[in-house]
Design a protein around this motif. Structure first.
Motif, PDB file in Angstrom:
ATOM      1  N   GLN A  32       0.826  -1.205   0.000  1.00 39.46           N
ATOM      2  CA  GLN A  32       0.000   0.000   0.000  1.00 39.46           C
ATOM      3  C   GLN A  32       0.861   1.256   0.000  1.00 39.46           C
ATOM      4  O   GLN A  32       0.563   2.246  -0.690  1.00 39.46           O
ATOM      5  N   GLY A  33       1.956   1.236   0.742  1.00 38.53           N
ATOM      6  CA  GLY A  33       2.849   2.394   0.789  1.00 38.53           C
ATOM      7  C   GLY A  33       3.553   2.641  -0.530  1.00 38.53           C
ATOM      8  O   GLY A  33       3.722   3.800  -0.944  1.00 38.53           O
ATOM      9  N   ASN A  34       3.959   1.568  -1.219  1.00 39.05           N
ATOM     10  CA  ASN A  34       4.640   1.734  -2.503  1.00 39.05           C
ATOM     11  C   ASN A  34       3.712   2.259  -3.596  1.00 39.05           C
ATOM     12  O   ASN A  34       4.185   2.841  -4.590  1.00 39.05           O
ATOM     13  N   ALA A  38      -2.503   3.999  -1.639  1.00 36.42           N
ATOM     14  CA  ALA A  38      -3.794   3.542  -2.165  1.00 36.42           C
ATOM     15  C   ALA A  38      -3.953   2.044  -1.942  1.00 36.42           C
ATOM     16  O   ALA A  38      -3.002   1.281  -2.052  1.00 36.42           O
ATOM     17  N   CYS A  39      -5.166   1.637  -1.629  1.00 38.58           N
ATOM     18  CA  CYS A  39      -5.479   0.214  -1.492  1.00 38.58           C
ATOM     19  C   CYS A  39      -5.923  -0.287  -2.866  1.00 38.58           C
ATOM     20  O   CYS A  39      -7.028   0.012  -3.327  1.00 38.58           O
ATOM     21  N   MET A  40      -5.044  -1.044  -3.531  1.00 40.29           N
ATOM     22  CA  MET A  40      -5.298  -1.430  -4.912  1.00 40.29           C
ATOM     23  C   MET A  40      -6.022  -2.761  -5.053  1.00 40.29           C
ATOM     24  O   MET A  40      -6.088  -3.306  -6.155  1.00 40.29           O
ATOM     25  N   GLY A  55      -0.198   4.074 -14.333  1.00 37.75           N
ATOM     26  CA  GLY A  55      -0.741   4.930 -13.283  1.00 37.75           C
ATOM     27  C   GLY A  55      -1.984   4.323 -12.669  1.00 37.75           C
ATOM     28  O   GLY A  55      -2.533   3.338 -13.170  1.00 37.75           O
ATOM     29  N   ILE A  56      -2.429   4.914 -11.589  1.00 35.53           N
ATOM     30  CA  ILE A  56      -3.623   4.444 -10.887  1.00 35.53           C
ATOM     31  C   ILE A  56      -4.832   5.241 -11.372  1.00 35.53           C
ATOM     32  O   ILE A  56      -4.826   6.468 -11.353  1.00 35.53           O
ATOM     33  N   GLN A  57      -5.839   4.517 -11.821  1.00 37.03           N
ATOM     34  CA  GLN A  57      -7.073   5.160 -12.250  1.00 37.03           C
ATOM     35  C   GLN A  57      -8.073   5.255 -11.103  1.00 37.03           C
ATOM     36  O   GLN A  57      -8.692   6.292 -10.886  1.00 37.03           O
ATOM     37  N   SER A  58      -8.246   4.180 -10.369  1.00 39.60           N
ATOM     38  CA  SER A  58      -9.137   4.178  -9.202  1.00 39.60           C
ATOM     39  C   SER A  58      -8.639   3.134  -8.217  1.00 39.60           C
ATOM     40  O   SER A  58      -7.959   2.180  -8.594  1.00 39.60           O
ATOM     41  N   GLY A 159       6.161   0.408  -8.291  1.00 37.29           N
ATOM     42  CA  GLY A 159       5.519  -0.892  -8.493  1.00 37.29           C
ATOM     43  C   GLY A 159       6.499  -2.032  -8.642  1.00 37.29           C
ATOM     44  O   GLY A 159       6.149  -3.075  -9.208  1.00 37.29           O
ATOM     45  N   ASP A 160       7.719  -1.860  -8.098  1.00 43.36           N
ATOM     46  CA  ASP A 160       8.736  -2.888  -8.299  1.00 43.36           C
ATOM     47  C   ASP A 160       8.485  -4.148  -7.473  1.00 43.36           C
ATOM     48  O   ASP A 160       9.074  -5.193  -7.766  1.00 43.36           O
ATOM     49  N   ASN A 161       7.652  -4.083  -6.452  1.00 42.63           N
ATOM     50  CA  ASN A 161       7.396  -5.291  -5.646  1.00 42.63           C
ATOM     51  C   ASN A 161       5.944  -5.372  -5.160  1.00 42.63           C
ATOM     52  O   ASN A 161       5.679  -6.033  -4.149  1.00 42.63           O
ATOM     53  N   PHE A 162       5.027  -4.721  -5.854  1.00 40.78           N
ATOM     54  CA  PHE A 162       3.637  -4.724  -5.393  1.00 40.78           C
ATOM     55  C   PHE A 162       3.046  -6.127  -5.443  1.00 40.78           C
ATOM     56  O   PHE A 162       2.329  -6.560  -4.528  1.00 40.78           O
ATOM     57  N   TYR A 163       3.340  -6.863  -6.526  1.00 40.93           N
ATOM     58  CA  TYR A 163       2.781  -8.217  -6.661  1.00 40.93           C
ATOM     59  C   TYR A 163       3.374  -9.167  -5.630  1.00 40.93           C
ATOM     60  O   TYR A 163       2.650  -9.965  -5.012  1.00 40.93           O
ATOM     61  N   SER A 164       4.681  -9.071  -5.417  1.00 41.89           N
ATOM     62  CA  SER A 164       5.338  -9.946  -4.441  1.00 41.89           C
ATOM     63  C   SER A 164       4.799  -9.698  -3.043  1.00 41.89           C
ATOM     64  O   SER A 164       4.562 -10.643  -2.273  1.00 41.89           O
TER      65      SER A 164
END
Length: 232
Positions: A32-34, A38-40, A55-58, A159-164
């Motif tokens: 969330q911090g990276n 936002a809570c994606m 980018g983040i749309q919503s 976004g280098d480690n959002f999925y991990s």
């Protein structure tokens, strides 16, 4: 005086649940911090073809991620507190006692935590899958969600480690759920073995026995030869 094997296994599972709860909350907070706070989960993205940026749309309400983190932290705190309680009782009181009414109450609490862990696990799983599906359909030349970690994101997003991080949080949460389920099974086993277990001076047994031994009664501890009555 040794701890019963069921309690030893229960304490080990508490330790594992504590670690899993902390890992879930920390990983979700990092993700969330990276992404700019936002809570994606269930979020959407856009792609700037000119600058080649994601980018983040919503995004979902931040309270959704806070709910998942809060449940994980609460489970960790409860596990830590229960471990301290049983260790303190064993080391200082020398007696372990768990009555049937407390077993029933404990089962109710465990069922409540299992319910919330199941809910938060589904939120993480479905929310991450929804977010990744939109990334794959929005960003060109991406067939897997983890590939988006190597692409550029619009500042200040990282976004280098959002999925991990999301995957680690989800995995730790489901492991936590599995361990918590085993703890509930252990409590049920204790119910079938007896309403409570007690240790005092290394012996265990139901109340009424001398020195905690159900096979020893007060009559059996009397001397073989009674003292003669004193003359008046």
């Amino acid at each position: 005086m040794a701890l019963p094997w069921l309690l030893l296994l229960e304490l080990a599972l508490y330790a594992c649940c504590f670690v899993c709860g902390i890992v879930t909350a920390a990983s979700l907070t990092v993700a969330q911090g990276n992404l700019g706070g936002a809570c994606m989960l269930y979020g959407t993205v856009n792609y700037n073809t000119t600058a080649d940026l994601i980018g983040i749309q919503s995004s979902s309400p931040a309270s959704m991620c806070y709910f998942v983190s809060t449940v994980s932290v609460l489970v960790a705190v409860v596990c830590f507190s229960l471990s301290l309680y049983w260790l303190y009782t064993f080391c200082f009181d020398g007696e372990l006692r768990r009555e049937r009414i407390w077993l029933n109450l404990t089962l109710g609490v465990y069922g409540l935590f299992l319910f919330f862990l199941l809910i938060t696990g589904c939120i993480l799983k479905i929310g991450r899958d929804s977010f990744c599906t939109l990334i794959i359909h929005t960003v060109p030349n991406i067939t897997r969600c983890e590939e988006a970690q190597t692409r550029k994101w619009a500042s200040p997003l990282r976004g280098d480690n959002f999925y991990s991080s999301l995957l680690k949080a989800e995995t730790a949460l489901w492991v936590n759920f599995f361990f918590w389920l085993i703890v509930g099974v252990l409590i049920i086993m204790q119910q079938h073995q007896g309403s409570w277990f007690k240790m005092a001076g290394g012996n265990s047994g139901p109340a009424g026995g001398v020195f905690g031994d159900p096979g020893v009664t007060a009559a059996e501890t009397e001397p073989f030869f009674k003292r003669p009555a004193r003359p008046h």
